[in-house]
Design an enzyme around this catalytic site. Structure first.
Site, short mmCIF file in Angstrom:
data_model
loop_
_atom_site.label_atom_id
_atom_site.label_comp_id
_atom_site.label_asym_id
_atom_site.label_seq_id
_atom_site.Cartn_x
_atom_site.Cartn_y
_atom_site.Cartn_z
N GLU A 204 -3.99 0.88 -8.08
CA GLU A 204 -4.28 2.02 -7.22
C GLU A 204 -3.20 3.08 -7.38
O GLU A 204 -2.18 3.05 -6.72
CB GLU A 204 -4.38 1.58 -5.75
CG GLU A 204 -4.84 2.70 -4.83
CD GLU A 204 -5.10 2.20 -3.42
OE1 GLU A 204 -6.24 2.36 -2.94
OE2 GLU A 204 -4.17 1.64 -2.80
N HIS B 71 0.84 -1.21 0.00
CA HIS B 71 0.00 0.00 0.00
C HIS B 71 0.87 1.25 0.00
O HIS B 71 1.92 1.32 0.63
CB HIS B 71 -0.92 0.00 1.22
CG HIS B 71 -2.06 0.95 1.09
ND1 HIS B 71 -1.90 2.33 1.24
CD2 HIS B 71 -3.38 0.75 0.80
CE1 HIS B 71 -3.07 2.91 1.05
NE2 HIS B 71 -3.99 1.99 0.79
#
Length: 258
Positions: free
Chosen positions: A168, A98
């Site tokens: 993302e 992430h």
């Protein structure tokens, strides 16, 4: 309709107490209903709520994921958590790479890859988060194709079907709007194309690629318009049982119609 089962993941980040997590599960399970059969749904609570959520969804199709894992071997690693401990508490999935972790500790793709190998060895399924950085907005495909070989180093073709890749881009995290549907489609298509070139077309067809980054129910259908986008990941909306249930239902409906 694609043979790939649609996928939805909620990343609760550093939020949700144990009581809030239990309340979410009580509300979410009946609201999502049969859509949880049509879509693989994964909840990723903070570590403190993993056991509570595991118990709360035990009799449902909903699966448990962790937000990170250590690649370190052995036990003498204060403050870390191993893949075996996560599997023991009931996790089946783990988020890896992430942007918030990359920013905070400078995590590189090689380190993310080590975590993925440790996860697979323990029977966990990796959910890779990958996208262009904020300074690479006009070089998305190049950035993806530079990073994918590092992330997938040492991962066998047989493990690809047990892996999910979330496209993302860094600049969509915490933004008011997600990336455009065309941008999302192009990102997921580029990831699948690299997998096809590296592992073969059949393997690439088995990989689920989804989008994450400021996802809301209002944007879900347009983001899912491409056959290369197999689902969605949600952060803020993933902590709202009504909103996330609606996202899962929209994934099921949109993919059923394709």
């Amino acid at each position: 309709m694609s043979e790939r089962k649609p996928f939805a993941v909620a990343n609760w980040k550093m939020a949700m107490t144990i009581s809030e997590s239990r309340r979410f599960a009580r509300q979410f399970v009946p609201q999502v209903g049969s859509a949880a059969q049509a879509v693989d749904v994964v909840l990723c609570p903070p570590y403190t709520a993993l056991h509570a959520v595991a118990q709360a969804v035990a009799a449902t199709p909903i699966e448990l994921g962790a937000q990170n894992v250590s690649a370190a071997a052995g036990r003498a690693h204060t403050g870390e958590i191993s893949a075996h401990l996560l599997a023991d508490v009931g996790c089946r999935w783990v988020l890896l790479g992430h942007w918030e972790i990359r920013r905070r500790i400078g995590e590189r793709d090689v380190a993310v890859n080590r975590k993925a190998l440790a996860a697979l060895e323990a029977g966990l399924r990796p959910i890779f988060l990958i996208g262009e950085g904020a300074d690479q907005r006009h070089q998305a495909t190049t950035a993806l194709h530079q990073r994918l070989p590092l992330l997938f180093a040492g991962i066998d073709a047989g493990d690809i079907a047990d892996t999910v890749v979330v496209y993302e881009p860094e600049w969509t995290i915490g933004a008011d709007q997600p990336a455009s549907p065309d941008r999302v489609a192009a990102g997921c298509r580029a990831i699948r194309r690299w997998i096809a070139q590296t592992y073969g077309t059949a393997t690439a067809e088995g990989l689920r690629t989804i989008y994450g980054g400021s996802v809301t129910p209002a944007h879900a259908r347009s983001l899912l318009a491409s056959p290369h986008v197999d689902g969605l990941g949600a952060g803020r909306q993933g902590r709202d049982p009504q909103a996330f249930a609606e996202i899962v239902r929209l994934i099921a409906q949109t993919k059923e119609e394709m």
